[in-house]
Each structure stands twice: as structure tokens, then as C-alpha cells.
Enzyme design. Structure first.
Site, mmCIF file in Angstrom:
data_model
loop_
_atom_site.group_PDB
_atom_site.id
_atom_site.type_symbol
_atom_site.label_atom_id
_atom_site.label_comp_id
_atom_site.label_asym_id
_atom_site.label_seq_id
_atom_site.Cartn_x
_atom_site.Cartn_y
_atom_site.Cartn_z
ATOM 1 N N TYR A 439 0.813 -1.216 0.000
ATOM 2 C CA TYR A 439 0.000 0.000 0.000
ATOM 3 C C TYR A 439 0.847 1.267 0.000
ATOM 4 C CZ TYR A 439 -0.173 -0.130 5.298
ATOM 5 O OH TYR A 439 0.087 -0.152 6.648
ATOM 6 N N GLU A 440 0.166 2.364 -0.279
ATOM 7 C CA GLU A 440 0.824 3.657 -0.556
ATOM 8 C C GLU A 440 1.806 3.556 -1.717
ATOM 9 O OE1 GLU A 440 -0.489 6.143 0.603
ATOM 10 O OE2 GLU A 440 -1.664 5.116 2.123
ATOM 11 N N GLY A 441 1.433 2.746 -2.687
ATOM 12 C CA GLY A 441 2.258 2.547 -3.871
ATOM 13 C C GLY A 441 3.098 1.292 -3.725
#
Length: 596
Positions: A439-441
Site C-alpha cells: 500500500y501507498e504505492g
């Protein structure tokens, strides 16, 4: 049952001896950062995390969140623990005093965040997303939105989320389908579906404030047509309390590998009332304020699981009797020696320890740049801080979470079969840590961001600043005989990083695939070099501490031992990263797609 002790002493060392935090007392927010006050904050934060958050970690994982008819119930004890947290003022530690915050430095908040996640990742995620929402609204929202929502978010009465991902698109937001239509009263009506929304629905706070990316009518059907909207679960009434239910609901929660204590939701927007944050068609600029803060927070999560699992593995290794030391019996009174006598167990423990301490120092140094980029009076100095922050954020997000997962898994290995069963709690750390790489890229995206955007930005200004910072340190301490064993490897790492940079410059022009194929190797090379720099600074501080004869001499001795281990056993990884980088994309891209 696991245990957790916040690394307060190590944090105090970093703040005082590495970052020299107290030199910034003339800057806003730093006036109250005396050593005594910072230590008091860290030690009180440790109490909350050790005594309130951590006891709920395993039970929260076992119980998980329950979804029924659009409502989510969090695990037993979570709501009361959150109340203890916000009643102590922790939610507003770094927030703007104008809206009820305490205005302390961002870097101090990140240290507290490490404690929270280490103690209980699932529970810590609820206030964690709120911090990003607060920062986005402070930077981009109108005064009316700020006055209405920031006091409630900062106090912790209300919580926040970030809504980007949709079923058909994650990183590629050009494919987004959520739409916002402007109403005659100036508000908007949002319709669409978002997925993987952490803390999207729960029973912990009275209201949930969603920050939602959507496309508006009349704009281009790509990222240039994206805007950011504030969509409350309940529309505030005239008294500022939750009023009418908005057109947003939780369609389901995900059944996940880890962080079971946090609700990960599908959010359905059906003609939901929303308010524009910032300017129309400038949504990604506003959302990136939130995302960059979240990426720094996620980078630390890699440290958190490695640290918490290391602490438990070290205790187990000292207590578990198995076999005899190859160099001779160490425990004459028992039938076997504790497994900590075995070099391979030491290898696993020392690797995790060296990562934890080096990564913590690097993360806090980068977090300090957030404060300096905003508060330094000199424009050039602010620019330098901003450049370092931009360059190194994708580096530590990907590297810390990749290595954090690796070493968390290694710490579970120390338990042998006992680590694989639920009762010890070690397998939970592995499951909880895995999401940090996604997550968050997803981490590969950060490699592409580094080589494709951050490295060439402004003619390579940020990379040149980073290298000159290292070179200045090397030149200053080159003739210090006590530092030779640390300065030498740092210089070699810097040389390899420069070689890699030149290779990318020469070969990316030939084929974009070369840069993309080498991006994660380059990211890892830069991360190791940055870690070596921080270990040099810590070694210097430890040597000075030992020379003074004051302070915790055992702490300084152990810090030097760990620094030597990093230089001898971990930094040499840069050689393999450089060789793989130079191999380029040809061998990687040779197979036809249908042959996979």
C-alpha cells in the site's frame, strides 16, 4: 504472548547526538523541544504503546473487524484504547495550534508513530490515516473547511481516510470512474466505488471524513481532470455535530492476510455530498500532500515489525536451550546452551538489529527535513531540505518495507516451529508487515518514481545535494583514524552509487527499459549508501561519547559493534546491486509475454 518495549533510549540518542534537534529552538514548533521535554514525551508515549496498545495486538488480530449491514465493529478494547490515546492529546501532537494541536515538530510525531505501529499495527492505523487528512486540509482546504473539520480531526473526535483505488485501477488513476457533479450551492455530488480504504468504516469515532479523488464534468478524462473532495460520513449540523447521514456507505470489508484489527473497506458513494479541497483539476497535488506523509509513515512500519519481532526473537534466543556451542559448552548447569550462542542465530539477530537502528536514524533524519522545508527562514536551506525529502521518500518507503518484511520473517525463523504457530505471535508480525510493501504505492512504483522523476528533476539537483552531503562528511572526518573503518566503506558505497548513476544516464537514453529494469537495484544502492552515512554519524557520536567518559558507555559500545556489523556484513550488498543494475533490461525482457 509477545512483548514490546519502545526504543526510547535509542530515539533520545538520535535526537540529541545525531540530529542535534535542540539547535532549531528558534524555529516554530521547536521552542519546547528541550532534551527534558522530548524525553518526557517519548517516555509517556512508550507507556501508552506498551500498556494500552500492545496488549490488544494479538486479541485484535484473532477477533478482527466484523461487518454487518454496512456497519463495522472493531475488536474488543480498541475503542477504549483509542479514547485513552486521544484523551492524552496524542492525536494533535504535531498539528496546528490554531485548530487545537500542540504544534510539535513532525519528526517527533514520527517517532511516536513508530511506537504505535510496533505495538499494534491494526489499532494504530485508525489515527494514522487521520494525520494525513489533517495535513492535506491544512495545506489545501478553504478556511471554512478548516474551521469546520480540523478541530474535530485534531482532537480525535472524528477520523479521516484517503480514497484513491477503484476496482479497475490502482496506480493508474487515468482509469478512474468516480465522478463529481457540481451543485447550485457550490458543493458537489459524488458517485462511484473505492476499494482498499483503510479505516473506511468503524465504530471508534463519531464521524469519518473521507478525502476522495474524483473527476469533475468539463475536465479532461485523465489525471489532469482529477480533483480532491472532502466527503463526511455524517454532514455536520448547525452546532458542528454529526447530523444527516451522507450518501456514502461501506459495501463490505476485505478478508485480509494481516492487520485484521483494521477495517479495509469497499466504499460506495451514491450522490454523496462533497466539498472541493483546493482547486478544481488540482486534486493530485492536494492528495500527494497526504500520500507523501503516508509514505513516510509506511516506511517506518517496515522498521516497526522488524523491531517488535527482533525484541521477541532476542528474548527467545536467550532462553531457548538447544544444542551446544561449537566453541565449547557455555551453560555448564544445563543439558544444552541457549541458541543465542550459535553464530547463525547471532547473524539473524544482528542483521535485524543493524537494520532497525540504522533505518530509524535515517527515517528521523528525513522526517526532520519535513520540518526544515517548512520552517527554515533561508529559502535555499528550505529548498535543500525539500529536495532531500523528495529524493529519499520513495527510497525508504520501498527499501524499509522490503527489508522490514525480510527481517521480520528472519526473526520468526529464530523460533523454529514455535514461530509458525499462532500462540507465540511471531507469524502475526510477518502477516501484518506484508501489506507495507503494497500500500501507498507498490514498491516497484517507487523505484520507477526515483529513476524516472526524482533523480532527473531540476537537472539532478537533489541527487547532487545528497552526494555532496556525503562527500562533505567524508572530507571532514577523513583524517580521523578512529573513523577509518567507517569512512572507507562509505566512500566506496558513494563511488558505486555514482557509477550506477552514470550508467543510468548513459543507458536510459538508449532504451527506457534499461532504467526501469534497474530501478529497484538503484533504489537499494542509494538506500544502503544513506544507511551507511547514518551509521557513520552514529559511530562518530558513539566514539565521542566513549572518549568523554560520560553517558551510557555500554550503549556507545554496543552502537559501535552494530555499526561494524553493518559495514562488514550488510553494506557489501551494494556490489551485487551494482552488477545487476549494469546487466540492464535485455535478459529481463527477452521472453515473449505468452511464454511466461
Amino acid at each position: 504472548m509477545t512483548t514490546y518495549t519502545a526504543p526510547v533510549v535509542d530515539m533520545e540518542f538520535i535526537f540529541q547526538d545525531i540530529l542535534d534537534l535542540y539547535q532549531y529552538k528558534n524555529l516554530p514548533g521547536f521552542q519546547d523541544t528541550s532534551p527534558d521535554i522530548v524525553s518526557a514525551i517519548l517516555r509517556e508515549g512508550a507507556k501508552v504503546t506498551e500498556e494500552v496498545f500492545h496488549p490488544l495486538n494479538q486479541s485484535g488480530d484473532a477477533e478482527g473487524c466484523q461487518w454487518q449491514n454496512g456497519e463495522v465493529t472493531t475488536p474488543q478494547g480498541f475503542k477504549q484504547a483509542y479514547k485513552t490515546y486521544v484523551d492524552g492529546g496524542w492525536n494533535g501532537l504535531t498539528a496546528d495550534p490554531e485548530y487545537g494541536g500542540q504544534g510539535m515538530p513532525y519528526v517527533l510525531g514520527l517517532a511516536i508513530n513508530e511506537m504505535l505501529v510496533s505495538a499494534n499495527h491494526g489499532l494504530a492505523a485508525y489515527p494514522g490515516l487521520t494525520q494525513g487528512a489533517i495535513e492535506a486540509l491544512q495545506a489545501h482546504a478553504s478556511d471554512v473547511l478548516k474551521q469546520t473539520y480540523l478541530p474535530k480531526l485534531i482532537s480525535g473526535e472524528w477520523s479521516g481516510t484517503m480514497n484513491l483505488t477503484e476496482p479497475q485501477c490502482g496506480t493508474d488513476l487515468n482509469l478512474m470512474r468516480t465522478r463529481a457533479t457540481k451543485s447550485t450551492d457550490g458543493s458537489y455530488r459524488l458517485t462511484g466505488t473505492k476499494i482498499f480504504i483503510s479505516s473506511g468504516e468503524h465504530d471508534i469515532t463519531d464521524n469519518i471524513i473521507h478525502l476522495v479523488i474524483a473527476k469533475t464534468e468539463g475536465g479532461p478524462d485523465n489525471l489532469k481532470g482529477v480533483s480532491l473532495f472532502l466527503v463526511p460520513k455524517f454532514l455536520p449540523n448547525g452546532a458542528g455535530a454529526p447530523g444527516e447521514r451522507n450518501g456514502v456507505r461501506c459495501g463490505s470489508i476485505e478478508h485480509k492476510m494481516g492487520i485484521h484489527g483494521n477495517s479495509t473497506c469497499e466504499m460506495i458513494y451514491e450522490d454523496a455530498v462533497g466539498y472541493l479541497v483546493g482547486h478544481e483539476f488540482k486534486g493530485m497535488r492536494a492528495m500527494f500532500t497526504m500520500m507523501n506523509a503516508a509514505r513516510l509513515g509506511v516506511s517506518v512500519q517496515g522498521i516497526c515489525h522488524s523491531e517488535a519481532s527482533y525484541q521477541n526473537a532476542a528474548i527467545y534466543a536467550r532462553e531457548r536451550l538447544q544444542g551446544r556451542s561449537v566453541s565449547g559448552v557455555k551453560n555448564q548447569d544445563q543439558a544444552a546452551d541457549p541458541i543465542i550462542v550459535h553464530p547463525d542465530v547471532r547473524r539473524m539477530l544482528m542483521t535485524s538489529r543493524a537494520f532497525n537502528e540504522g533505518a530509524r536514524a535515517l527515517a528521523l533524519w528525513i522526517a526532520l527535513q519535513v520540518d526544515l522545508a517548512e520552517k527554515l527562514p533561508d529559502e535555499k536551506a528550505r529548498q535543500d531540505a525539500h529536495d532531500l525529502l523528495d529524493l529519499l521518500t520513495p527510497v525508504i518507503k520501498a527499501f524499509f518495507t522490503d527489508k522490514g518484511y525480510e527481517y521480520t520473517n528472519t526473526n520468526m525463523q529464530i523460533f523454529g516451529g514455535h514461530g509458525y504457530v499462532v500462540e507465540t505471535g511471531m507469524e502475526q508480525y510477518v502477516r501484518d508487515c506484508r501489506i507495507t510493501q503494497i500500500y501507498e504505492g507498490a514498491n516497484g512504483i517507487h523505484g520507477l518514481d526515483l529513476v524516472g522523476r526524482k533523480l532527473p528533476a531540476n537537472g539532478g539537483r537533489a541527487a547532487q545535494l545528497f552526494l555532496s552531503t556525503l562527500q562533505s562528511f567524508i572530507e571532514t572526518h577523513r583524517n580521523n583514524a578512529a573513523m577509518a573503518e567507517f569512512i572507507g566503506p562509505l566512500g566506496q558505497a558513494m563511488d558505486h552509487l555514482q557509477q550506477a548513476t552514470l550508467w543510468l544516464m548513459e543507458n536510459a537514453a538508449k532504451s527506457p527499459d534499461h532504467a526501469a529494469a534497474s530501478s529497484m537495484e538503484y533504489l537499494s544502492l542509494m538506500a544502503h549508501t544513506a544507511m551507511a552515512y547514518m551509521w557513520n554519524r552514529m559511530a562518530l557520536a558513539a566514539l565521542n561519547g566513549m572518549d568523554s567518559g560520560k553517558g551510557n558507555q555500554k550503549f556507545y559500545r554496543n552502537k559501535l559493534i552494530t555499526a561494524r556489523f553493518y559495514m562488514a556484513r550488510m553494506l557489501p550488498d551494494i556490489l551485487s546491486h551494482l552488477e545487476r543494475l549494469k546487466s540492464g533490461a535485455d535478459c529481463m525482457m527477452a521472453l515473449d509475454a505468452e511464454d511466461f
